[in-house]
Write a protein that holds these residues in place. Structure first.
Motif, PDB file in Angstrom:
ATOM      1  N   GLY A  21      39.319  34.218  45.387  1.00 27.18           N
ATOM      2  CA  GLY A  21      39.070  34.443  44.004  1.00 27.18           C
ATOM      3  C   GLY A  21      40.248  34.647  43.290  1.00 27.18           C
ATOM      4  N   GLU A  23      43.481  33.485  40.858  1.00 28.52           N
ATOM      5  CA  GLU A  23      43.381  32.403  39.746  1.00 28.52           C
ATOM      6  C   GLU A  23      44.368  31.035  40.396  1.00 28.52           C
ATOM      7  OE1 GLU A  23      44.632  35.539  39.698  1.00 28.52           O
ATOM      8  OE2 GLU A  23      45.093  36.042  37.564  1.00 28.52           O
ATOM      9  N   ARG A  26      48.232  31.385  40.446  1.00 29.11           N
ATOM     10  CA  ARG A  26      48.772  32.348  41.253  1.00 29.11           C
ATOM     11  C   ARG A  26      48.941  31.604  42.638  1.00 29.11           C
ATOM     12  NH1 ARG A  26      49.050  37.405  40.634  1.00 29.11           N
ATOM     13  NH2 ARG A  26      47.087  37.336  39.437  1.00 29.11           N
ATOM     14  N   ASP A  29      51.888  29.345  42.470  1.00 26.96           N
ATOM     15  CA  ASP A  29      53.178  29.855  42.230  1.00 26.96           C
ATOM     16  C   ASP A  29      53.436  30.554  43.837  1.00 26.96           C
ATOM     17  OD1 ASP A  29      54.791  30.623  40.199  1.00 26.96           O
ATOM     18  OD2 ASP A  29      54.273  32.792  40.458  1.00 26.96           O
ATOM     19  N   LEU A  78      39.350  40.562  46.491  1.00 24.92           N
ATOM     20  CA  LEU A  78      40.860  40.877  46.164  1.00 24.92           C
ATOM     21  C   LEU A  78      41.810  41.537  46.854  1.00 24.92           C
ATOM     22  CD1 LEU A  78      39.691  42.114  42.513  1.00 24.92           C
ATOM     23  CD2 LEU A  78      40.446  39.874  43.166  1.00 24.92           C
ATOM     24  N   GLY A 206      31.269  37.505  35.118  1.00 22.85           N
ATOM     25  CA  GLY A 206      32.456  38.309  34.652  1.00 22.85           C
ATOM     26  C   GLY A 206      33.682  37.791  35.293  1.00 22.85           C
ATOM     27  N   MET A 207      33.441  37.430  36.374  1.00 26.10           N
ATOM     28  CA  MET A 207      35.106  36.975  37.173  1.00 26.10           C
ATOM     29  C   MET A 207      34.997  35.288  36.729  1.00 26.10           C
ATOM     30  SD  MET A 207      35.931  36.827  40.965  1.00 26.10           S
ATOM     31  CE  MET A 207      36.613  35.390  41.588  1.00 26.10           C
ATOM     32  N   ILE A 209      34.308  34.061  33.982  1.00 25.23           N
ATOM     33  CA  ILE A 209      34.925  33.999  32.717  1.00 25.23           C
ATOM     34  C   ILE A 209      36.437  34.329  32.695  1.00 25.23           C
ATOM     35  CG2 ILE A 209      34.610  35.152  30.217  1.00 25.23           C
ATOM     36  CD1 ILE A 209      31.574  35.363  30.680  1.00 25.23           C
ATOM     37  N   THR A 210      36.622  35.551  33.279  1.00 20.01           N
ATOM     38  CA  THR A 210      37.850  36.008  33.096  1.00 20.01           C
ATOM     39  C   THR A 210      38.952  34.783  33.821  1.00 20.01           C
ATOM     40  OG1 THR A 210      37.021  38.188  33.650  1.00 20.01           O
ATOM     41  CG2 THR A 210      39.369  38.075  33.825  1.00 20.01           C
ATOM     42  N   ASN A 211      38.661  34.360  34.955  1.00 18.46           N
ATOM     43  CA  ASN A 211      39.763  33.439  35.538  1.00 18.46           C
ATOM     44  C   ASN A 211      39.597  32.066  34.734  1.00 18.46           C
ATOM     45  OD1 ASN A 211      40.479  35.120  37.373  1.00 18.46           O
ATOM     46  ND2 ASN A 211      39.230  34.344  39.226  1.00 18.46           N
ATOM     47  N   VAL A 213      39.444  31.779  31.613  1.00 14.70           N
ATOM     48  CA  VAL A 213      40.436  31.907  30.367  1.00 14.70           C
ATOM     49  C   VAL A 213      41.871  32.215  30.866  1.00 14.70           C
ATOM     50  CG1 VAL A 213      41.039  33.415  28.580  1.00 14.70           C
ATOM     51  CG2 VAL A 213      38.741  33.402  29.238  1.00 14.70           C
ATOM     52  N   ARG A 214      42.092  32.547  31.946  1.00 14.80           N
ATOM     53  CA  ARG A 214      43.499  32.688  32.503  1.00 14.80           C
ATOM     54  C   ARG A 214      43.820  31.453  32.807  1.00 14.80           C
ATOM     55  NH1 ARG A 214      45.481  37.143  35.568  1.00 14.80           N
ATOM     56  NH2 ARG A 214      46.805  37.380  33.932  1.00 14.80           N
ATOM     57  N   LEU A 217      44.529  29.097  29.785  1.00 17.00           N
ATOM     58  CA  LEU A 217      45.785  29.546  29.383  1.00 17.00           C
ATOM     59  C   LEU A 217      47.167  29.097  29.957  1.00 17.00           C
ATOM     60  CD1 LEU A 217      46.938  31.153  26.748  1.00 17.00           C
ATOM     61  CD2 LEU A 217      46.947  33.044  28.429  1.00 17.00           C
ATOM     62  N   PHE A 232      28.541  29.226  33.019  1.00 13.04           N
ATOM     63  CA  PHE A 232      27.553  28.962  32.266  1.00 13.04           C
ATOM     64  C   PHE A 232      26.274  28.592  33.461  1.00 13.04           C
ATOM     65  CE2 PHE A 232      29.742  27.845  28.657  1.00 13.04           C
ATOM     66  CZ  PHE A 232      29.136  28.426  27.750  1.00 13.04           C
TER      67      PHE A 232
ATOM     68  N   ILE B  25      33.913  43.952  45.330  1.00 12.23           N
ATOM     69  CA  ILE B  25      34.726  42.662  45.150  1.00 12.23           C
ATOM     70  C   ILE B  25      36.033  43.134  46.061  1.00 12.23           C
ATOM     71  CG2 ILE B  25      33.897  41.597  43.330  1.00 12.23           C
ATOM     72  CD1 ILE B  25      36.214  42.798  41.491  1.00 12.23           C
ATOM     73  N   GLU B  26      35.867  43.916  46.703  1.00 11.93           N
ATOM     74  CA  GLU B  26      37.081  44.495  48.049  1.00 11.93           C
ATOM     75  C   GLU B  26      38.467  44.706  47.414  1.00 11.93           C
ATOM     76  OE1 GLU B  26      36.324  44.210  51.328  1.00 11.93           O
ATOM     77  OE2 GLU B  26      34.425  43.822  51.093  1.00 11.93           O
ATOM     78  N   ILE B  87      38.984  41.983  36.209  1.00 12.85           N
ATOM     79  CA  ILE B  87      37.592  41.310  36.753  1.00 12.85           C
ATOM     80  C   ILE B  87      36.548  42.741  36.469  1.00 12.85           C
ATOM     81  CG2 ILE B  87      36.182  40.489  38.517  1.00 12.85           C
ATOM     82  CD1 ILE B  87      38.723  38.748  39.262  1.00 12.85           C
ATOM     83  N   LEU B  91      33.667  44.032  33.070  1.00 16.44           N
ATOM     84  CA  LEU B  91      32.017  43.925  33.142  1.00 16.44           C
ATOM     85  C   LEU B  91      31.339  44.654  32.025  1.00 16.44           C
ATOM     86  CD1 LEU B  91      30.835  42.279  35.513  1.00 16.44           C
ATOM     87  CD2 LEU B  91      30.367  44.216  36.735  1.00 16.44           C
ATOM     88  N   VAL B  94      30.663  42.401  29.400  1.00 22.93           N
ATOM     89  CA  VAL B  94      29.872  41.047  29.486  1.00 22.93           C
ATOM     90  C   VAL B  94      28.703  41.233  28.860  1.00 22.93           C
ATOM     91  CG1 VAL B  94      29.149  39.503  31.263  1.00 22.93           C
ATOM     92  CG2 VAL B  94      31.517  40.602  31.489  1.00 22.93           C
ATOM     93  N   ILE B 132      41.177  38.421  26.212  1.00 24.30           N
ATOM     94  CA  ILE B 132      42.045  38.192  27.283  1.00 24.30           C
ATOM     95  C   ILE B 132      43.140  37.252  26.990  1.00 24.30           C
ATOM     96  CG2 ILE B 132      42.156  37.234  29.686  1.00 24.30           C
ATOM     97  CD1 ILE B 132      39.184  38.074  29.868  1.00 24.30           C
ATOM     98  N   PHE B 133      42.935  36.273  26.301  1.00 27.00           N
ATOM     99  CA  PHE B 133      43.874  35.262  25.739  1.00 27.00           C
ATOM    100  C   PHE B 133      44.943  35.861  24.815  1.00 27.00           C
ATOM    101  CE2 PHE B 133      45.038  31.165  23.539  1.00 27.00           C
ATOM    102  CZ  PHE B 133      44.819  30.544  24.510  1.00 27.00           C
ATOM    103  N   ASP B 136      46.991  38.142  27.350  1.00 28.19           N
ATOM    104  CA  ASP B 136      48.127  37.244  28.225  1.00 28.19           C
ATOM    105  C   ASP B 136      49.135  36.794  27.409  1.00 28.19           C
ATOM    106  OD1 ASP B 136      46.439  37.879  30.397  1.00 28.19           O
ATOM    107  OD2 ASP B 136      45.949  35.677  30.842  1.00 28.19           O
TER     108      ASP B 136
END
Lengths: 258, 169
Positions: A21, A23, A26, A29, A78, A206-207, A209-211, A213-214, A217, A232, B25-26, B87, B91, B94, B132-133, B136
């Motif tokens: 999981g 991005e 990363r 890179d 993670l 949530g994850m 959405i976050t990833n 966006v990143r 970007l 979605f 999520i570890e 992440i 939450l 969200v 977030i945008f 960042d």
């Protein structure tokens, strides 16, 4: 330095990160940094998509090498991302040889993570969300029960190797089912809406959405779009499951509406 | 007084929830507590926003903004990837409630409320993305300008001396 081993190391690092999981940028890179340690490299190209990795390395006097790797399953872990990051940093800083780095990555890949505390964690998350949404302590306790049931649903879905979408649907049906049954048993002291909302919170994307966006970007539009679609689809799956669950079970267990 | 007590319970709830989710999520053990703190801040900002009448969407935006800010700050202090904190921390913001209410009103056949909650859910998802945008970009600018982070201090150094390993953040 052995080209093949260096390449395997970079691929393995990329695969573990993508499966855990991280991005997209990363992963690119990290792989780029690992491949760059070949000091006579002429061409280094790494392309990571959400569903696969491809990389090319050409060293002076050698034929270019390319490997494509399909990554089928993606989860979230993670600590693996952090560990691969750490190994790659130490390798690039020349604290590790390429053999050591490869062995450490192999070991990391083989590690089975211990999920015995997951039901408790899900129950805790559900109870916490209930308090956050303004529920009372009784609601929080009930949400913990629903959370434990959700963990069971997720576990069964994993064992039966459900597709991610189907797993979201079945888990949310399970959440709706157990919430309505509890409501039927306990009655007025329980705020069913809050309990149900809290119980689906561990499932919400949530994850994704976050990833999404990143990645977007960073200019990884394909991965960004894929992750947006994932978000979605996840949301639609949860909504579908909750909808089916309420529609069926509230008629069976809750006479006279809610 | 009552409001303060309620806010405390809510923030504690968010902390517990995010702490558990981070475990799920570890997230490496030493960062789980910090991820929980990020989540608690998000909830605090959101609750304050709602109570001062900013509306759900704007409160969500400010909440996501503060979560992203703290995540980036923690990532720089503890030298760990931003995702670790982001992440799990995002939450509480969200729009799970919005999703649930949308479905709820679809089943009841109330189209007006369905449309209202559906739009609100999309708006909140959008402002989370925007927040977030923004963060960042802000933190990206610091890096692009050749500012190297040294814990919280940013030191401007000559471009050629930027070690490439430090780019993996």
């Amino acid at each position: 330095m052995d080209t093949q081993l260096l390449f395997d190391t970079a691929m393995l690092a990329g695969e573990i990160m993508l499966c855990s999981g991280a991005e997209t940028y990363r992963v690119e890179d990290t792989m780029h940094h690992i491949l760059k340690t070949a000091d006579d490299a002429e061409i280094i190209e790494v392309l990571v998509l959400m569903t696969g990795i491809s990389a090319t390395l050409k060293r002076t006097g050698e034929m270019p090498v390319s490997i494509v790797k399909r990554v089928a399953s993606r989860g979230t872990n993670l600590s693996r991302v952090v560990e691969v990051n750490e190994i790659s940093r130490r390798y690039c800083g020349q604290y590790l040889t390429v053999e050591q780095a490869y062995d450490m990555l192999l070991e990391l890949k083989g590690e089975k993570h211990n999920g015995s505390l997951h039901p408790i964690a899900i129950a805790g998350a559900c109870a916490g969300f209930t308090l956050m949404f303004g529920g009372r302590l009784t609601d929080a306790a009930l949400a913990a029960v629903v959370g434990a049931f959700l963990a069971l649903c997720l576990f069964c879905g994993k064992k039966l190797e459900f597709h991610a979408f189907i797993q979201d649907v079945t888990s949310s049906v399970g959440v709706a089912f157990i919430s309505i049954v509890l409501k039927a048993i306990i009655g007025t002291p329980m705020n069913m809406d809050i309990v149900m909302i809290s119980a689906i919170m561990p499932l919400v994307p949530g994850m994704a959405i976050t990833n999404a966006v990143r990645d977007t970007l960073q200019g990884d539009y394909i991965s960004g779009a894929a992750r947006t679609l994932e978000a979605f689809l996840k949301a639609a799956g949860i909504a579908l499951g909750i909808g089916i669950g309420i529609a069926i079970f509230s008629n069976i267990f809750l006479k006279g509406g809610r | 007084m009552n409001l303060a007590a309620e806010t405390t319970v809510r923030v504690f709830g968010a902390f517990l929830a995010v702490y558990s989710f981070a475990y799920l999520i570890e997230t490496p053990k030493k960062y789980v507590l910090r991820a929980g703190l990020v989540g608690a801040l998000g909830c605090l900002v959101y609750t304050i926003g709602i109570n001062t009448g900013l509306g759900e969407v704007l409160s969500s935006f400010l909440s996501a903004l503060s979560v992203a800010f703290l995540s980036h700050t923690f990532a720089r202090i503890f030298k760990a990837p931003v995702t670790l904190f982001l992440i799990a921390g995002i939450l509480p913001t969200v729009p799970g409630t919005g999703m649930y209410q949308t479905v709820h009103y679809i089943i009841e056949g109330n189209q007006k409320m369905t449309a209202y909650y559906f739009t609100q859910t999309l708006e909140i998802a959008g402002v989370i993305a925007l927040a977030i945008f923004v963060m960042d970009t802000v933190f990206g600018l610091l890096k692009k300008g050749g500012w190297k982070q040294n814990s919280l201090k940013y030191v401007r150094i000559v471009k050629s001396k930027v070690k490439s390993e430090d780019d993996v953040q």
